[in-house]
Design an enzyme around this catalytic site. Structure first.
Site, PDB file in Angstrom:
ATOM      1  CB  SER A 169      -0.926  -0.074   1.285  1.00  0.00           C
ATOM      2  OG  SER A 169      -1.711   1.146   1.447  1.00  0.00           O
TER       3      SER A 169
ATOM      4  CE1 TYR B 121      -4.428  -1.894   5.088  1.00  0.00           C
ATOM      5  CE2 TYR B 121      -3.123   0.052   4.713  1.00  0.00           C
ATOM      6  CZ  TYR B 121      -3.930  -1.107   4.355  1.00  0.00           C
ATOM      7  OH  TYR B 121      -4.308  -1.199   3.041  1.00  0.00           O
TER       8      TYR B 121
HETATM    9  N1  LIG Z   1      -8.735  -0.478  -1.444  1.00  0.00           N
HETATM   10  C1  LIG Z   1      -7.407   0.174  -1.465  1.00  0.00           C
HETATM   11  O1  LIG Z   1      -7.714   1.583  -1.381  1.00  0.00           O
HETATM   12  C2  LIG Z   1      -6.294  -0.474  -0.834  1.00  0.00           C
HETATM   13  C3  LIG Z   1      -5.312   0.627  -0.946  1.00  0.00           C
HETATM   14  C4  LIG Z   1      -4.173   0.071  -0.631  1.00  0.00           C
HETATM   15  C5  LIG Z   1      -4.027  -1.360  -0.233  1.00  0.00           C
HETATM   16  N2  LIG Z   1      -4.786  -2.297  -0.430  1.00  0.00           N
HETATM   17  C6  LIG Z   1      -4.608  -3.636  -0.022  1.00  0.00           C
HETATM   18  O2  LIG Z   1      -5.311  -4.390  -0.913  1.00  0.00           O
HETATM   19  C7  LIG Z   1      -5.590  -5.683  -0.741  1.00  0.00           C
HETATM   20  C8  LIG Z   1      -6.894  -6.246  -1.144  1.00  0.00           C
HETATM   21  O3  LIG Z   1      -7.920  -5.578  -0.525  1.00  0.00           O
HETATM   22  P1  LIG Z   1      -9.261  -4.794  -1.332  1.00  0.00           P
HETATM   23  O4  LIG Z   1      -8.949  -3.425  -1.046  1.00  0.00           O
HETATM   24  O5  LIG Z   1      -9.316  -5.280  -2.477  1.00  0.00           O
HETATM   25  O6  LIG Z   1     -10.341  -4.990  -0.203  1.00  0.00           O
HETATM   26  P2  LIG Z   1     -11.470  -6.197  -0.196  1.00  0.00           P
HETATM   27  O7  LIG Z   1     -12.156  -6.070   1.179  1.00  0.00           O
HETATM   28  O8  LIG Z   1     -12.527  -5.837  -1.484  1.00  0.00           O
HETATM   29  O9  LIG Z   1     -10.791  -7.548  -0.709  1.00  0.00           O
HETATM   30  C9  LIG Z   1     -10.140  -8.231   0.540  1.00  0.00           C
HETATM   31  C10 LIG Z   1     -10.180  -9.657   0.301  1.00  0.00           C
HETATM   32  O10 LIG Z   1      -9.573 -10.330   1.456  1.00  0.00           O
HETATM   33  C11 LIG Z   1     -10.251 -11.060   1.981  1.00  0.00           C
HETATM   34  N3  LIG Z   1      -9.705 -11.464   3.292  1.00  0.00           N
HETATM   35  C12 LIG Z   1      -9.767 -10.806   4.429  1.00  0.00           C
HETATM   36  N4  LIG Z   1      -9.370 -11.283   5.483  1.00  0.00           N
HETATM   37  C13 LIG Z   1      -8.830 -12.611   4.982  1.00  0.00           C
HETATM   38  C14 LIG Z   1      -8.189 -13.843   5.615  1.00  0.00           C
HETATM   39  N5  LIG Z   1      -7.967 -13.812   7.036  1.00  0.00           N
HETATM   40  N6  LIG Z   1      -7.923 -14.774   5.015  1.00  0.00           N
HETATM   41  C15 LIG Z   1      -8.313 -14.856   3.561  1.00  0.00           C
HETATM   42  N7  LIG Z   1      -9.001 -13.566   3.054  1.00  0.00           N
HETATM   43  C16 LIG Z   1      -9.229 -12.765   3.803  1.00  0.00           C
HETATM   44  C17 LIG Z   1     -11.817 -10.564   1.947  1.00  0.00           C
HETATM   45  O11 LIG Z   1     -12.837 -11.647   2.375  1.00  0.00           O
HETATM   46  C18 LIG Z   1     -11.600 -10.043   0.752  1.00  0.00           C
HETATM   47  O12 LIG Z   1     -12.153 -11.013  -0.030  1.00  0.00           O
HETATM   48  C19 LIG Z   1      -5.332  -5.789   0.910  1.00  0.00           C
HETATM   49  O13 LIG Z   1      -4.065  -6.235   1.243  1.00  0.00           O
HETATM   50  C20 LIG Z   1      -5.520  -4.239   1.297  1.00  0.00           C
HETATM   51  O14 LIG Z   1      -4.772  -3.833   2.208  1.00  0.00           O
HETATM   52  C21 LIG Z   1      -6.241  -1.703  -0.564  1.00  0.00           C
END
Ligand SMILES: NC(=O)c1ccc[n+]([C@@H]2O[C@H](COP(=O)([O-])OP(=O)(O)OC[C@H]3O[C@@H](n4cnc5c(N)ncnc54)[C@H](O)[C@@H]3O)[C@@H](O)[C@H]2O)c1
Length: 289
Positions: A143, A156
């Site tokens: 991130s 985080y």
């Molecule tokens: N959306 C943003 O703005 C953003 C920005 C920077 C980084 N991220 C990172 O992107 C990655 C994906 O997140 P996203 O934004 O698509 O969110 P999201 O909530 O849409 O998807 C995350 C997925 O991870 C799964 N998950 C959660 N806990 C889990 C576990 N213990 N074991 C297995 N699966 C699990 C959830 O069920 C979900 O399907 C994450 O690592 C998040 O930190 C997101």
């Protein structure tokens, strides 16, 4: 040319957001996809979407923070496909936020279990097979929070800084060994996903109300701000295309937009110049918070 056609992509957190978008993107390239996620219903739906694209989709319900479940994922992948061509260690949660003195041990544990241990277990389970085959790509979803130090969500930030450091170290380790396993560090800004609803993924035993404490809800005004910002943010399908391009072009860093570039530069300048850290206000201050 679809250079990954017939290969295998393994994705954690594949039932939603960027994980699902990567699954769709790789399936369109003709890759078979192993989708893993903690959410059973969403995972089944996601696998059906991927299968409809004409490739094999295997759904393996897995908690990435659980050593045994990650070992099981490894065994399933090995039995069906051998070493992955593309491994996306992507599962993550927003984790506990707020002033640091109010963050509980459960908040810290949940966030570290998923965002950090998920990556550690993923590397432990798959890297050996990939190095033995001497091929493949590993993408971790870190991130901009791993490149800056905004206040308000320290667990985080800590996990994402750790993931960035692991990937930088691994890059050097593989380069020194002359390995053909390539690593890529995805550092998204704000992307339109379900991340602000990740309390849905918190295990019961790590909920803050487990001992009768009132659960800390996101205040209504903040909720509507978050919903608006994330709904208007970069679509996860565009991020998935950036990931594919970085893999094809062999680039380590995958950044999704320039919103946080000044903050990243300012942090690095403060380290070089030995001055106080520059980041003030929330990470979302660029959106008017
Ligand atoms: N959306 C943003 O703005 C953003 C920005 C920077 C980084 N991220 C990172 O992107 C990655 C994906 O997140 P996203 O934004 O698509 O969110 P999201 O909530 O849409 O998807 C995350 C997925 O991870 C799964 N998950 C959660 N806990 C889990 C576990 N213990 N074991 C297995 N699966 C699990 C959830 O069920 C979900 O399907 C994450 O690592 C998040 O930190 C997101």
């Amino acid at each position: 040319m679809r250079e990954f056609e017939g290969g295998t992509a393994v994705i954690t957190g594949a039932a939603s957001g960027m994980g699902l978008a990567m699954a769709e993107c790789f399936a369109r390239e003709g890759m078979n996809v192993v989708l893993s996620d903690i959410e059973e219903r969403a995972l089944k739906d996601a696998a059906a979407r991927i299968e409809a694209l004409g490739v094999t989709a295997l759904a393996v319900q897995t908690d990435v923070g659980n050593e045994g479940e990650m070992d099981h994922l490894g065994r399933v992948v090995r039995a069906h496909f051998g070493a992955p061509d593309v491994l996306c260690l992507n599962a993550g949660v927003g984790g506990g936020g707020g002033p640091t003195h109010q963050i509980t041990t459960r908040d810290w544990k949940w966030t570290l279990d998923v965002n950090l241990w998920g990556v550690i277990h993923g590397l432990r389970v798959f890297l050996g097979d990939m190095r033995e085959r001497d091929a493949g790509h590993i993408v971790t979803t870190a991130s901009v929070a791993g490149l800056t130090s905004f206040p308000g969500s320290l667990p985080y930030n800590a996990t994402k800084h750790a993931v960035v450091s692991i990937m930088e170290g691994l890059f050097s380790e593989l380069a020194e060994a002359g390995s053909n396993v390539h690593v890529h560090c995805l550092c998204p800004g704000v992307v339109a996903t379900n991340i602000t609803h990740s309390e849905r993924n918190r295990p019961k035993e790590l909920r803050n109300d487990v001992d009768g404490e009132a659960p800390r809800e996101i205040p209504a005004q903040m909720r509507s701000f978050l919903d608006r910002v994330y709904a208007e943010a970069k679509p996860s399908s565009e991020v998935a295309e950036l990931v594919l391009a970085a893999i094809v072009e062999g680039r380590f860093w995958i950044q999704t937009d320039g919103f946080f570039r000044d903050a990243i530069k300012a942090r690095h300048r403060s380290i070089e110049n030995d001055t106080d850290p520059p980041a003030r206000g929330s990470l979302l201050s660029v959106y008017g918070l």
